[in-house]
Design a protein around this motif. Structure first.
Motif, short mmCIF file in Angstrom:
data_model
loop_
_atom_site.label_atom_id
_atom_site.label_comp_id
_atom_site.label_asym_id
_atom_site.label_seq_id
_atom_site.Cartn_x
_atom_site.Cartn_y
_atom_site.Cartn_z
N GLU A 55 34.57 71.18 25.47
CA GLU A 55 33.34 71.06 24.68
C GLU A 55 33.41 69.83 23.79
O GLU A 55 34.42 69.58 23.13
N ASN A 58 30.20 68.48 17.92
CA ASN A 58 28.81 68.91 17.80
C ASN A 58 27.77 67.81 18.02
O ASN A 58 26.74 68.04 18.66
N LYS A 126 23.56 77.69 14.17
CA LYS A 126 24.79 77.01 14.61
C LYS A 126 25.84 77.37 13.56
O LYS A 126 25.69 77.03 12.40
N ASN A 127 26.88 78.11 13.99
CA ASN A 127 27.88 78.67 13.07
C ASN A 127 27.18 79.51 11.98
O ASN A 127 27.47 79.37 10.80
N ASN A 203 24.37 79.16 18.64
CA ASN A 203 25.81 79.01 18.51
C ASN A 203 26.31 79.88 17.36
O ASN A 203 25.88 79.72 16.21
N GLU A 204 27.17 80.83 17.70
CA GLU A 204 27.84 81.67 16.69
C GLU A 204 26.83 82.23 15.68
O GLU A 204 26.93 81.98 14.47
N ASN A 330 27.72 82.93 22.21
CA ASN A 330 29.14 82.87 21.82
C ASN A 330 29.36 83.50 20.45
O ASN A 330 28.47 83.50 19.60
N ASP A 370 34.62 82.53 21.07
CA ASP A 370 35.21 81.26 20.67
C ASP A 370 36.63 81.62 20.24
O ASP A 370 36.85 82.16 19.15
N TYR A 372 40.08 81.13 19.13
CA TYR A 372 41.16 80.39 18.49
C TYR A 372 42.24 81.34 17.96
O TYR A 372 43.23 80.90 17.41
N GLU A 394 34.84 77.91 23.68
CA GLU A 394 35.61 77.16 22.68
C GLU A 394 36.99 77.77 22.58
O GLU A 394 37.13 78.99 22.49
N PHE A 417 37.67 73.01 22.58
CA PHE A 417 36.66 72.37 21.74
C PHE A 417 37.11 70.96 21.31
O PHE A 417 38.29 70.73 21.07
#
Ligand code: DGJ
Length: 595
Positions: A55, A58, A126-127, A203-204, A330, A370, A372, A394, A417
């Motif tokens: 990815e 942004n 987004k987030n 997004n998120e 996501n 996502d 992590y 991600e 990401f």
């Protein structure tokens, strides 16, 4: 036993694409999802497709010019797919006026580089936040309302914050109209070529800094009954619900109606303040261990999940009416130090509320993590329940994880990401992608069956035995050495390698886990991809007890056909007794049995 709710949806995605083909002139080969054994796969041009992706950061695609130097890097990293953000603000700078330049430019350059694209629709959220909404949306807070947070007298942060509210119908309709226009355009320019294979919608999503929206509209809905359609969905899927969600409903006696708190239990008490994007309220060690996979203040999170799902469903419906390809959402994950809703976006498509998302957004094909977190396997398992296809939009660049995701959890794609960042794509990832891309027809053929798995081992791990096919295979860690970045190779040994700016010397980096794909293709025949381990074989079927290595070939797949590069025996397999798997090498091994 859980029924596969989402794999049924996955099947429907292909069927739906076909159903609309005549009405909307969708060409044959349009990307869709298709069931394959226990797996659901992405099918592009009528063939299953494994997305070895990355990815972009942004805003990378907001400038086609600045994207130029990135394409060779992506190709050198052996990616076949790129996830690219499209900003609503840039796409619709004035209401109803659409700017297709970015989309067209990205598609054109992707084609030239033989890449596929997954676009990310950075729109209302987004987030969790709303920084990609157009200016005309941002400045009209009456037509496009914000959420409100903080309700108790002792709560210091209170009032509207710059997050669009799911209770703004005009926001939803404007977002959906823009996304519909985007998808119609993608169909026009790509409906016959299939460069674009999937879409990420928003997004998120989720509320940050509080466990739910406390605007007047939200409060009215929260005090009202749980919608009958949600109750009906839960009733009719009662035996297949996600266990931690089911527990919450069970604790309230599986009530069939009532307010959100009556049916699902209490929301956040008014006097609890959420530490802003830091940690959870004080927890015991046990809570710390388990709380990142439980519901807290359940009514709040479930209420928000329903409202985000309903909003996103309208956006997805508008998009699919334009061009029906797979669409996913996501999740920013709950984590040990961010276990309470509001410290992570409350209402996003997290595993504990997957049933709510299925009920509220049946048009969404995949609920994606996502990823992590260090609990990689655990998260893959939680996102594979109920037949949800695993796609990881991600993550970090750990090459062991892509092996595990695709060969053990049937992932349809893996996407670190920030692949365009100023560091080189790690050579281990590039090499693993190269190995997986050769093996991908075989991996895809074996996904969803019990003839394939992946093994991951780290330094210090005890040997591990797995049964696969007619043998038990015992793996012992032998080690995995980091590769030098491509630019540093070929330098004379006496001079210290010059590493590209931004990269660390290999010895300063933590050791890599070893990982291998293992596929049983016949009664006495295996393929291995990757390694850093040795393998010992023991039979698990009646017959002679000793196992010998027959042919051991290292090779490659060219156009799907196996080509032997070298034959391994003698010193390289301890005179026929020990099979060593080298990172990123592909081996074909036959075995025989002897008394
Ligand atoms: C998660 C977001 O989804 C991405 O867009 C990006 O902001 C990363 N975090 C940054 O780590």
């Amino acid at each position: 036993m859980q029924t596969n709710l989402l794999s049924a949806l996955g099947l429907m995605a292909c069927a739906a694409a076909l159903a609309v083909s005549s009405a909307a002139q969708t060409s044959a080969g349009t990307p869709c999802l298709q069931k394959h054994g226990a797996a659901t796969q992405l099918v592009v041009d009528d063939k299953p497709f494994l997305a070895l992706a990355g990815e972009l950061t942004n805003n990378a695609a907001t400038s086609l010019e600045m994207l130029e130097p990135i394409w060779p890097k992506i190709v050198a990293g052996n990616l076949n797919t790129v996830l690219v953000g499209i900003s609503w603000a840039q796409f619709e700078p004035e209401e109803g006026k659409f700017n297709y330049a970015q989309v067209d430019g990205v598609i054109a350059r992707a084609r030239e580089n033989h890449l596929h694209i997954v676009f990310i629709w950075f729109a209302s959220w987004k987030n969790g936040t709303s920084s990609y909404a157009p200016y005309w949306v941002k400045k009209d807070y009456v037509r496009f309302p914000r959420i409100q947070i903080g309700a108790g007298k002792t709560v210091s942060i209170s009032g509207p914050v710059e997050l669009l509210s799911t209770f703004g119908e005009a926001t939803r309709d404007a977002d959906a109209a823009a996304f519909g226009a985007l998808m119609r355009h993608i169909k026009e320019v790509d409906g016959a070529r299939h460069t674009v294979v999937m879409m990420q919608v928003e997004n998120e999503v989720g509320v940050l800094r509080d466990s739910r929206d406390r605007s007047p509209a939200a409060n009215r809905a929260f005090a009202g009954p749980v919608p009958a359609e949600l109750m009906q969905f839960l009733e009719s899927h009662k035996d297949a619900l996600i266990p931690e969600f089911r527990e919450v409903w069970a604790a309230n006696g599986y009530r069939k109606s009532g307010t959100w708190e009556e049916v699902f239990g209490p929301g956040k008490p008014a006097d609890v303040e959420i530490p802003i994007q830091t940690t959870t309220p004080p927890m015991s060690a046990y809570e710390h261990e388990v709380s990142w996979r439980q519901l807290h203040w359940p009514a709040d999170e479930i209420f928000m999940a329903w409202n985000y799902a309903r909003f996103v469903e309208k956006v997805v419906e508008a998009g699919k009416a334009g061009y029906n390809i797979p669409m996913f959402v996501n999740a920013w994950l709950q984590q040990p130090n961010h276990a309470w809703p509001g410290t992570y976006p409350s209402g996003g498509p997290l595993p504990q509320v997957h049933d709510i998302w299925r009920a509220g957004a049946p048009g969404v094909d995949i609920l994606a993590p996502d990823l992590y977190l260090e609990f990689f396997d655990r998260v893959c398992e939680r996102f594979s329940r109920g037949g949800n296809p695993l796609f990881i939009p991600e993550t970090s660049t750990d090459p062991a994880n892509v092996i595990v995701a695709t060969a053990r959890y049937n992932a349809i794609g893996f996407s670190p990401f920030g692949i365009d960042g100023n560091r080189p794509i790690p050579p281990e990832l590039a090499a693993t992608y190269q190995m997986l891309s050769q093996l991908s027809p075989m991996i895809l053929a074996h996904q969803g069956s019990d003839s394939m798995t992946a093994v991951r081992m780290s330094e210090g791990d005890s040997p591990r035995t797995i049964g696969l096919g007619n043998y038990n295979l015992t793996f012992t860690y032998t080690g995995r050495v980091r590769r030098l970045p491509p630019q540093a190779r070929g330098q004379v040994e006496s001079s210290p390698p010059r590493l590209p700016a931004g990269s660390q010397p290999a010895e300063a980096l933590p050791p890599l886990a070893a990982a291998a794909v293992v596929i049983a293709v016949g009664p006495d025949e295996y393929y291995f991809g990757g390694g850093g381990m040795r393998v010992d074989f023991a039979p698990n079927t009646p017959g002679p007890p000793n196992v010998g290595l027959g042919d051991v070939q290292e090779g490659r797949f060219v156009d799907g056909k196996w080509q032997v590069a070298r034959q391994i025996a003698g010193d390289d397999d301890a005179q026929g007794e020990i099979l060593v798997l080298h990172p990123d090498a592909i081996l074909r091994v036959t075995l025989y049995r002897a008394p």
